[in-house]
Design a protein around this motif. Sequence first.
Motif, short mmCIF file in Angstrom:
data_model
loop_
_atom_site.label_atom_id
_atom_site.label_comp_id
_atom_site.label_asym_id
_atom_site.label_seq_id
_atom_site.Cartn_x
_atom_site.Cartn_y
_atom_site.Cartn_z
N ARG A 78 93.32 78.39 -26.72
CA ARG A 78 94.50 78.05 -27.50
C ARG A 78 93.89 77.13 -28.45
NH1 ARG A 78 99.68 76.20 -24.80
NH2 ARG A 78 100.39 76.23 -27.04
N ILE A 79 92.99 76.14 -27.85
CA ILE A 79 92.30 75.03 -28.90
C ILE A 79 91.31 75.91 -29.97
CG2 ILE A 79 90.83 73.32 -29.00
CD1 ILE A 79 92.08 72.46 -26.35
N VAL A 80 90.56 76.96 -29.46
CA VAL A 80 89.76 77.55 -30.30
C VAL A 80 90.50 78.37 -31.28
CG1 VAL A 80 87.98 79.47 -30.44
CG2 VAL A 80 87.83 77.77 -28.33
N GLU A 81 91.49 78.87 -30.93
CA GLU A 81 92.59 79.80 -31.86
C GLU A 81 93.11 78.75 -32.95
OE1 GLU A 81 96.57 82.16 -31.98
OE2 GLU A 81 95.83 81.58 -30.21
N TYR A 82 93.34 77.66 -32.47
CA TYR A 82 94.08 76.66 -33.27
C TYR A 82 93.02 76.18 -34.57
CZ TYR A 82 95.37 72.04 -35.38
OH TYR A 82 95.59 71.03 -35.90
N ALA A 83 91.68 75.90 -33.94
CA ALA A 83 90.85 75.52 -34.78
C ALA A 83 90.35 76.44 -35.84
CB ALA A 83 89.51 74.87 -34.00
N THR A 84 90.46 77.51 -35.31
CA THR A 84 89.85 78.57 -36.33
C THR A 84 90.93 79.15 -37.23
OG1 THR A 84 90.25 80.34 -34.64
CG2 THR A 84 88.01 79.47 -34.85
N SER A 85 92.15 78.96 -36.97
CA SER A 85 93.34 79.29 -37.69
C SER A 85 93.87 78.22 -38.94
CB SER A 85 94.59 80.03 -37.12
OG SER A 85 94.95 79.01 -36.14
N THR A 86 93.38 77.06 -38.69
CA THR A 86 93.93 76.22 -39.55
C THR A 86 92.66 75.41 -40.30
OG1 THR A 86 93.75 74.33 -37.56
CG2 THR A 86 95.98 75.33 -37.87
N PRO A 87 92.95 74.87 -41.31
CA PRO A 87 91.82 74.46 -41.94
C PRO A 87 91.55 73.13 -41.70
CG PRO A 87 93.74 74.34 -43.40
CD PRO A 87 94.37 75.05 -42.27
N GLU A 102 78.39 64.20 -36.19
CA GLU A 102 78.81 64.85 -37.37
C GLU A 102 78.50 66.25 -37.29
OE1 GLU A 102 77.33 62.47 -40.47
OE2 GLU A 102 78.27 60.78 -39.96
N ALA A 103 77.19 66.56 -36.81
CA ALA A 103 76.88 67.96 -36.57
C ALA A 103 77.69 68.92 -35.96
CB ALA A 103 75.44 68.26 -36.45
N ARG A 104 78.36 68.41 -34.91
CA ARG A 104 79.37 69.19 -34.24
C ARG A 104 80.27 69.82 -34.77
NH1 ARG A 104 79.72 65.48 -29.05
NH2 ARG A 104 78.14 66.02 -27.96
N SER A 105 80.80 71.21 -34.48
CA SER A 105 81.78 71.78 -35.16
C SER A 105 83.11 71.01 -34.74
CB SER A 105 81.77 73.23 -34.63
OG SER A 105 82.20 73.43 -33.27
N ARG A 106 84.29 71.35 -35.47
CA ARG A 106 85.59 70.94 -35.36
C ARG A 106 86.04 71.56 -34.18
NH1 ARG A 106 90.71 73.08 -38.31
NH2 ARG A 106 92.42 71.43 -37.72
N THR A 107 85.76 72.70 -33.65
CA THR A 107 86.03 73.25 -32.34
C THR A 107 85.52 72.49 -31.37
OG1 THR A 107 86.38 75.45 -33.46
CG2 THR A 107 86.10 75.46 -31.25
N ALA A 108 84.32 72.35 -31.38
CA ALA A 108 83.61 71.65 -30.17
C ALA A 108 84.26 70.16 -29.90
CB ALA A 108 82.06 71.48 -30.58
N ARG A 109 84.42 69.45 -30.91
CA ARG A 109 85.21 67.99 -31.17
C ARG A 109 86.31 68.16 -30.41
NH1 ARG A 109 82.88 67.51 -36.23
NH2 ARG A 109 84.86 67.71 -37.08
N LEU A 110 87.16 69.17 -30.72
CA LEU A 110 88.53 69.42 -30.32
C LEU A 110 88.36 69.75 -28.58
CD1 LEU A 110 90.51 71.05 -33.03
CD2 LEU A 110 90.54 68.77 -32.34
#
Length: 79
Positions: A30-39, A8-16
């Motif tokens: 591209r995954i990092v860009e997606y995770a940071t640009s979408t809610p 649960e403590a991991r960031s969404r980016t790390a999980r993706l």
Amino acid sequence: MTTDFAEEARSRTARLLRMAATPDDRVRARIVEYATSTPDPPLMGPHGIQTTGCTRCRRTMWRQRDLWVCSSCGHVEDA
């Protein structure tokens, strides 16, 4: 083995990135860009997570009970 708390403590980016499991730097970028640009998606409701395209801005709308709510422009439509 990770505990539920650590997961649960991991960031969404790390999980993706972990789910993608790719060493390709271009794909990872591209995954990092997606995770940071979408809610983040809303909490899962009784019918799971449902999405559709926004008729105004063409971004992602999340279904929240009986409404579709755009994650980008805030447009609301009846479900």
